[in-house]
Design an enzyme around this catalytic site. Sequence first.
Site, short mmCIF file in Angstrom:
data_model
loop_
_atom_site.label_atom_id
_atom_site.label_comp_id
_atom_site.label_asym_id
_atom_site.label_seq_id
_atom_site.Cartn_x
_atom_site.Cartn_y
_atom_site.Cartn_z
CB SER A 214 0.48 -31.22 -30.23
OG SER A 214 0.81 -30.63 -31.50
CG ASP A 441 -5.18 -25.96 -32.48
OD1 ASP A 441 -4.03 -25.76 -33.13
OD2 ASP A 441 -5.33 -26.57 -31.45
CG HIS A 468 -1.48 -26.28 -30.70
ND1 HIS A 468 -2.17 -27.11 -31.28
CD2 HIS A 468 -0.39 -26.96 -30.48
CE1 HIS A 468 -1.71 -28.12 -31.58
NE2 HIS A 468 -0.50 -27.99 -31.15
#
Length: 501
Positions: A214, A441, A468
């Site tokens: 991320s 996602d 994710h």
Amino acid sequence: MLALLLGTTACTAGTDDESPPDLTGFYEQELSWEACADYATTPTESELYTAASAARCARLTVPLDYSAPDGETASIAVMRIGARGESRGPLITNPGGPGGSGLMSTILSYGGLADSRITENFDMVGFDPRGVGASTPAIECFTDAERDRIPALGSQGTTTPFTGDDARALADRCAERSGGPEVLAHVGTRDAARDMDMLRAALGQEQTNYLGQSYGTRLGAVYAEQFPTRVRAMILDGAVDSAAGTFERRVGAYAGFQEAFDSMAAFCATEGDCPLGDDPSRATEVFSDLVQPLRDNPIPALGAELTFDSAVGGVIAGLYSPTAWPRIIAGVDEVRAGRGDELLQLSYDFSLRDPSGAWTNQNEANYAINCMDEERLTPSESGDLRAATFRDAPFMDPGVDVTRDVHDGCESWPVQPTLGYPYAQDIEGLPETLVVAFTADPTTPYEGGRTFAENLGASLLTVRGSGHTVVMAGTNPCVDEMAADYLIDLTTPPPGATCES
């Protein structure tokens, strides 16, 4: 992890008339490893760090301001868990956020990868980036009791109007409690990437092995941009599009959450007695009818209250992974009965609020780091962002106009942001990296991940399904094997490689 909130690129040396600052002493330091219990910031962390007997911790000293290395310093907390077999060296990781603790994620990911060739061949190394967790100075803006009453810090995603006075008060408060404006001015990703290179040297490595998730993909991309020849291997999982500016990327993220909400509602409809109804096309309408009244009439929750913002925040927290969809459904069902415990607990769990009521500083660090990274929006642009958000993510719509006189939460930050957009484009001298992206996602859309891979010249591993980040969880054998092959042998997946979630 948390939703990511145009400045100039920070220089890594002096001007044309100056010599680069001498950082030799910092690069030559050695780490002194010790038990990790004293690095905890909450009771839960204390229990985990004490129980993790294989984990060792140390502190890395870095300049607070890289242009003035003789001035104040910061202390970066580092954790290391040795490889289960013969070590090929350290694998530095970052769990995202920004603001996520690398110490906590090291313990959790080591457990998730307990049977993986990754932990067999590499020492797992995590660090709390400057301003985060056990690193000092840490970003602090509120007491634990105050945090219980604040759904978000300067966020464009909340529906409560944020004024210019609010922005000034918040910046002043964070400066006062974190060590002053100079601290707030030096928590951006470009500084954190330079810290990571000092960590590489302190670990005795010529090149870096890195796994970022991320926001950690942004940190990795900026590191690659600044130190391309010092990269050996780099996996970037759940990529933040380095070509998209703040407005575009945020709207895309919220649209992704709407898609995840719709998928959750379709799942709910198949389960029977769904609180969102048996027609997924009407689920957003049903949800809005339940939660919009919370703007004026919050309901009891965990000894506090569930407001509209905290209800939507709890749902968003659960949309990151399909495994949490049953909790969202249960929470919505509770709201129908006039209680908000489950949705508020979802938001607490996402922010790592301890059962004792202690908060990590993840949310405050997220706010501060984003203030140094993200484009500053004018009140007009901020209003347009909210309007676009509610258009593309109507489950977040409060049902009243909150798009006027909206101020950027960072507008009174002591300095301008230093990241700059776009960044990490067509980097010369960077070896092939690996980007991993889910097709559905909810917060870093697949198209952005594909663009990110193209701009880095990276291989792309597509994971079909909703979620994710996946590599550090160790829950997908297909992903795990390809990631291990890359890290160990630098063998990238073939073009068009896919795994099923």
